[in-house]
Design an enzyme around this catalytic site. Structure first.
Site, PDB file in Angstrom:
ATOM      1  N   ASP A 177       0.869  -1.174   0.000  1.00  0.00           N
ATOM      2  CA  ASP A 177       0.000   0.000   0.000  1.00  0.00           C
ATOM      3  C   ASP A 177       0.907   1.226   0.000  1.00  0.00           C
ATOM      4  O   ASP A 177       1.985   1.200   0.620  1.00  0.00           O
ATOM      5  CB  ASP A 177      -0.901  -0.005   1.254  1.00  0.00           C
ATOM      6  CG  ASP A 177      -2.073   0.961   1.129  1.00  0.00           C
ATOM      7  OD1 ASP A 177      -3.229   0.491   1.093  1.00  0.00           O
ATOM      8  OD2 ASP A 177      -1.847   2.194   1.063  1.00  0.00           O
ATOM      9  N   ARG A 238     -10.479  -1.635 -10.646  1.00  0.00           N
ATOM     10  CA  ARG A 238     -10.748  -0.858 -11.863  1.00  0.00           C
ATOM     11  C   ARG A 238      -9.912  -1.431 -13.007  1.00  0.00           C
ATOM     12  O   ARG A 238      -8.727  -1.755 -12.820  1.00  0.00           O
ATOM     13  CB  ARG A 238     -10.366   0.623 -11.685  1.00  0.00           C
ATOM     14  CG  ARG A 238     -11.361   1.461 -10.914  1.00  0.00           C
ATOM     15  CD  ARG A 238     -12.693   1.649 -11.660  1.00  0.00           C
ATOM     16  NE  ARG A 238     -13.640   2.464 -10.922  1.00  0.00           N
ATOM     17  CZ  ARG A 238     -14.543   1.983 -10.061  1.00  0.00           C
ATOM     18  NH1 ARG A 238     -14.612   0.681  -9.814  1.00  0.00           N
ATOM     19  NH2 ARG A 238     -15.392   2.805  -9.465  1.00  0.00           N
ATOM     20  N   ASP A 262     -13.430  -8.429 -12.865  1.00  0.00           N
ATOM     21  CA  ASP A 262     -14.802  -7.916 -12.733  1.00  0.00           C
ATOM     22  C   ASP A 262     -14.944  -6.545 -13.383  1.00  0.00           C
ATOM     23  O   ASP A 262     -16.055  -6.047 -13.525  1.00  0.00           O
ATOM     24  CB  ASP A 262     -15.149  -7.826 -11.235  1.00  0.00           C
ATOM     25  CG  ASP A 262     -16.601  -7.449 -10.983  1.00  0.00           C
ATOM     26  OD1 ASP A 262     -17.491  -8.058 -11.625  1.00  0.00           O
ATOM     27  OD2 ASP A 262     -16.860  -6.540 -10.162  1.00  0.00           O
ATOM     28  N   GLU A 267     -16.312  -0.556 -20.444  1.00  0.00           N
ATOM     29  CA  GLU A 267     -17.411  -1.434 -20.007  1.00  0.00           C
ATOM     30  C   GLU A 267     -18.697  -1.058 -20.738  1.00  0.00           C
ATOM     31  O   GLU A 267     -19.005   0.130 -20.792  1.00  0.00           O
ATOM     32  CB  GLU A 267     -17.604  -1.324 -18.488  1.00  0.00           C
ATOM     33  CG  GLU A 267     -16.398  -1.842 -17.728  1.00  0.00           C
ATOM     34  CD  GLU A 267     -16.543  -1.761 -16.212  1.00  0.00           C
ATOM     35  OE1 GLU A 267     -17.550  -1.233 -15.714  1.00  0.00           O
ATOM     36  OE2 GLU A 267     -15.634  -2.236 -15.521  1.00  0.00           O
ATOM     37  N   HIS A 285     -18.832  -6.364 -13.742  1.00  0.00           N
ATOM     38  CA  HIS A 285     -18.735  -5.334 -12.685  1.00  0.00           C
ATOM     39  C   HIS A 285     -19.818  -5.564 -11.616  1.00  0.00           C
ATOM     40  O   HIS A 285     -20.589  -4.658 -11.295  1.00  0.00           O
ATOM     41  CB  HIS A 285     -18.855  -3.929 -13.299  1.00  0.00           C
ATOM     42  CG  HIS A 285     -18.223  -2.859 -12.454  1.00  0.00           C
ATOM     43  ND1 HIS A 285     -17.552  -1.774 -12.984  1.00  0.00           N
ATOM     44  CD2 HIS A 285     -18.162  -2.693 -11.113  1.00  0.00           C
ATOM     45  CE1 HIS A 285     -17.118  -0.992 -12.006  1.00  0.00           C
ATOM     46  NE2 HIS A 285     -17.482  -1.535 -10.852  1.00  0.00           N
ATOM     47  N   ALA A 288     -20.181  -5.083  -6.258  1.00  0.00           N
ATOM     48  CA  ALA A 288     -21.013  -4.475  -5.213  1.00  0.00           C
ATOM     49  C   ALA A 288     -22.454  -4.969  -5.254  1.00  0.00           C
ATOM     50  O   ALA A 288     -23.279  -4.535  -4.446  1.00  0.00           O
ATOM     51  CB  ALA A 288     -20.997  -2.959  -5.381  1.00  0.00           C
TER      52      ALA A 288
HETATM   53  N1  LIG Z   1     -15.946  -4.084  -8.607  1.00  0.00           N
HETATM   54  C1  LIG Z   1     -16.727  -3.292  -7.902  1.00  0.00           C
HETATM   55  O1  LIG Z   1     -17.939  -3.356  -8.010  1.00  0.00           O
HETATM   56  C2  LIG Z   1     -16.123  -2.329  -6.903  1.00  0.00           C
HETATM   57  C3  LIG Z   1     -16.886  -1.974  -5.790  1.00  0.00           C
HETATM   58  C4  LIG Z   1     -16.342  -1.129  -4.847  1.00  0.00           C
HETATM   59  C5  LIG Z   1     -15.082  -0.603  -5.025  1.00  0.00           C
HETATM   60  N2  LIG Z   1     -14.367  -0.924  -6.133  1.00  0.00           N
HETATM   61  C6  LIG Z   1     -13.022  -0.354  -6.340  1.00  0.00           C
HETATM   62  O2  LIG Z   1     -12.218  -0.702  -5.224  1.00  0.00           O
HETATM   63  C7  LIG Z   1     -11.403   0.418  -4.889  1.00  0.00           C
HETATM   64  C8  LIG Z   1     -10.944   0.304  -3.448  1.00  0.00           C
HETATM   65  O3  LIG Z   1     -12.057   0.521  -2.595  1.00  0.00           O
HETATM   66  P1  LIG Z   1     -11.876   0.765  -1.016  1.00  0.00           P
HETATM   67  O4  LIG Z   1     -13.219   1.078  -0.496  1.00  0.00           O
HETATM   68  O5  LIG Z   1     -11.093  -0.324  -0.408  1.00  0.00           O
HETATM   69  O6  LIG Z   1     -10.984   2.092  -1.048  1.00  0.00           O
HETATM   70  P2  LIG Z   1     -10.124   2.702   0.148  1.00  0.00           P
HETATM   71  O7  LIG Z   1      -9.950   4.142  -0.202  1.00  0.00           O
HETATM   72  O8  LIG Z   1     -10.714   2.361   1.463  1.00  0.00           O
HETATM   73  O9  LIG Z   1      -8.709   1.944   0.032  1.00  0.00           O
HETATM   74  C9  LIG Z   1      -7.813   2.174  -1.012  1.00  0.00           C
HETATM   75  C10 LIG Z   1      -6.404   1.808  -0.541  1.00  0.00           C
HETATM   76  O10 LIG Z   1      -5.512   2.043  -1.645  1.00  0.00           O
HETATM   77  C11 LIG Z   1      -4.330   2.665  -1.137  1.00  0.00           C
HETATM   78  N3  LIG Z   1      -3.671   3.429  -2.188  1.00  0.00           N
HETATM   79  C12 LIG Z   1      -3.992   4.645  -2.669  1.00  0.00           C
HETATM   80  N4  LIG Z   1      -3.135   5.011  -3.640  1.00  0.00           N
HETATM   81  C13 LIG Z   1      -2.248   4.003  -3.770  1.00  0.00           C
HETATM   82  C14 LIG Z   1      -1.129   3.792  -4.614  1.00  0.00           C
HETATM   83  N5  LIG Z   1      -0.739   4.722  -5.499  1.00  0.00           N
HETATM   84  N6  LIG Z   1      -0.434   2.644  -4.473  1.00  0.00           N
HETATM   85  C15 LIG Z   1      -0.807   1.712  -3.557  1.00  0.00           C
HETATM   86  N7  LIG Z   1      -1.857   1.866  -2.716  1.00  0.00           N
HETATM   87  C16 LIG Z   1      -2.582   2.996  -2.843  1.00  0.00           C
HETATM   88  C17 LIG Z   1      -4.829   3.568  -0.018  1.00  0.00           C
HETATM   89  O11 LIG Z   1      -3.783   3.906   0.869  1.00  0.00           O
HETATM   90  C18 LIG Z   1      -5.888   2.678   0.626  1.00  0.00           C
HETATM   91  O12 LIG Z   1      -5.360   1.870   1.628  1.00  0.00           O
HETATM   92  C19 LIG Z   1     -12.313   1.614  -5.203  1.00  0.00           C
HETATM   93  O13 LIG Z   1     -11.570   2.798  -5.435  1.00  0.00           O
HETATM   94  C20 LIG Z   1     -13.057   1.161  -6.428  1.00  0.00           C
HETATM   95  O14 LIG Z   1     -12.362   1.569  -7.600  1.00  0.00           O
HETATM   96  C21 LIG Z   1     -14.863  -1.782  -7.085  1.00  0.00           C
END
Ligand SMILES: NC(=O)c1ccc[n+]([C@@H]2O[C@H](COP(=O)([O-])OP(=O)(O)OC[C@H]3O[C@@H](n4cnc5c(N)ncnc54)[C@H](O)[C@@H]3O)[C@@H](O)[C@H]2O)c1
Length: 329
Positions: A177, A238, A262, A267, A285, A288
């Site tokens: 991270d 993503r 996913d 998309e 996708h 969620a």
């Molecule tokens: N497939 C789906 O339906 C679905 C659903 C929900 C979320 N998501 C994706 O999942 C992502 C994560 O969600 P979350 O709620 O855990 O977000 P979050 O903000 O709680 O966690 C993101 C993590 O990424 C880390 N991070 C940020 N920039 C970084 C980098 N450059 N290198 C490494 N780590 C980095 C942050 O420190 C944090 O710990 C969302 O942004 C979204 O794009 C997808």
């Protein structure tokens, strides 16, 4: 009476809670007509310019500056989701428009599917099911998740739910991270390592970082090159986090063993080379998409909108500085 325009396809589709809360508070809720779908930025700009809403409740469609500027009364864009990479947050802040999302509403749903993907990849559940229904009786030999080293990229809300589940399986966990939380890692008994080390050591790699300039193509050719030929990759975050063309090349040449995807850069992903590969599980996708997550997200969106419209400072407004400026709010 403040007017809400819903451009999100999913808001109100699975759960009625959010719409009931908004209408119960006396707000008018209109939806973009199904004839206007699929939505692109130009179409949305035209629709928003005509509807002049106070709030845009957006989904995955692009919300660039032009869309934001087209609605003179717009006070807020609320994302029905977590990732706001489709919304120009900088432009919204300049224009005094609050941007909210719904964090924490779908962590468990996404983490469940992530584990499902891992098990599918390690045990070939999808190919075995397809083969058996077609009359086959082939024994697919797999691996155990509890014996695997799993590399978790991104230890935010979703990454942590994944780690909690992996602990139940007994997997060895590594994480990367940009903002590691050492005390959390100590408490959970896992180690943060460099991205390079995580990629070269892990049997299963899973992505849970947001899409930003810094994370676009986080997994490109040089990162794929580091992975073991037996490694499998899960992307439920993503599509643009991975160089899809390079990933397809690595998978078709069996330079990594498999992937579960996913999310795609485009998309629906009709043209993605990944769809044609046998060692890829692709889903639309749906990370969620559980009833529980949809209820929570729908409620969270409605409550955040009501909070902003009533002059509050909901914690999930991503540019709270506009709330104090009061230019539009
Ligand atoms: N497939 C789906 O339906 C679905 C659903 C929900 C979320 N998501 C994706 O999942 C992502 C994560 O969600 P979350 O709620 O855990 O977000 P979050 O903000 O709680 O966690 C993101 C993590 O990424 C880390 N991070 C940020 N920039 C970084 C980098 N450059 N290198 C490494 N780590 C980095 C942050 O420190 C944090 O710990 C969302 O942004 C979204 O794009 C997808």
């Amino acid at each position: 009476m403040p007017d809400i325009l819903v451009s999100s396809r999913s808001f109100g589709q699975v759960s009625a809670i959010g719409q009931e809360i908004l209408e119960g508070a006396g707000l008018s809720v209109r939806r973009v007509s199904s004839e206007d779908r699929p939505l692109d930025a130009e179409k949305l700009e035209r629709i928003v310019g005509k509807a002049k809403p106070d709030v845009l409740l957006a989904g995955a469609e692009p919300v660039p500056r032009a869309v934001l500027a087209a609605a003179p009364k717009l006070r807020m864009v609320q994302k029905h989701g977590v990732g706001v990479d489709n919304i120009d947050l900088g432009a919204a802040t300049e224009l005094g428009i609050a941007v909210g999302n719904a964090p924490g509403t779908n962590n468990r749903a996404v983490a469940d599917l992530t584990i499902g993907f891992m098990l599918n990849l390690l045990r070939s559940i999808v190919p075995a099911a397809v083969s058996t229904k077609a009359g086959g009786w082939e024994r697919f030999i797999g691996h155990e998740l509890g014996e695997a080293t799993v590399g978790v990229i991104g230890t935010g809300r979703i990454g942590r739910e994944v780690i909690q589940r992996l602990k139940g399986f007994g997997s060895s966990i590594l994480a990367y991270d940009a903002y590691p939380d050492a005390s959390y890692a100590d408490a959970q008994g896992f180690q943060y390592v460099s991205l390079e080390e995580l990629l070269s050591v892990s049997d299963v790699i899973t992505l849970h970082v947001p899409l930003m300039d810094e994370t676009r193509n986080l997994i490109g050719r040089s990162e794929l090159e580091r992975m073991k030929p037996s490694a499998v990759l899960v992307n439920i975050a993503r599509g643009e986090l991975i160089d899809e063309a390079a990933l397809a090349e690595w998978l078709s040449g069996r330079r990594i063993a498999g992937a579960a995807i996913d999310v795609f850069a485009t998309e629906p992903p009709q043209a993605s080379p990944l769809l044609k590969l046998e060692n890829v599980i692709a889903t639309p996708h749906i990370g969620a998409y559980t009833h529980e997550a949809m209820d929570a997200m729908s409620r969270s969106c409605a409550e955040t909108i009501l909070g902003v419209l009533s002059g509050g400072r909901p914690a999930n407004v991503l540019n709270p500085e506009v709330l104090s400026r009061g230019d539009r709010t």
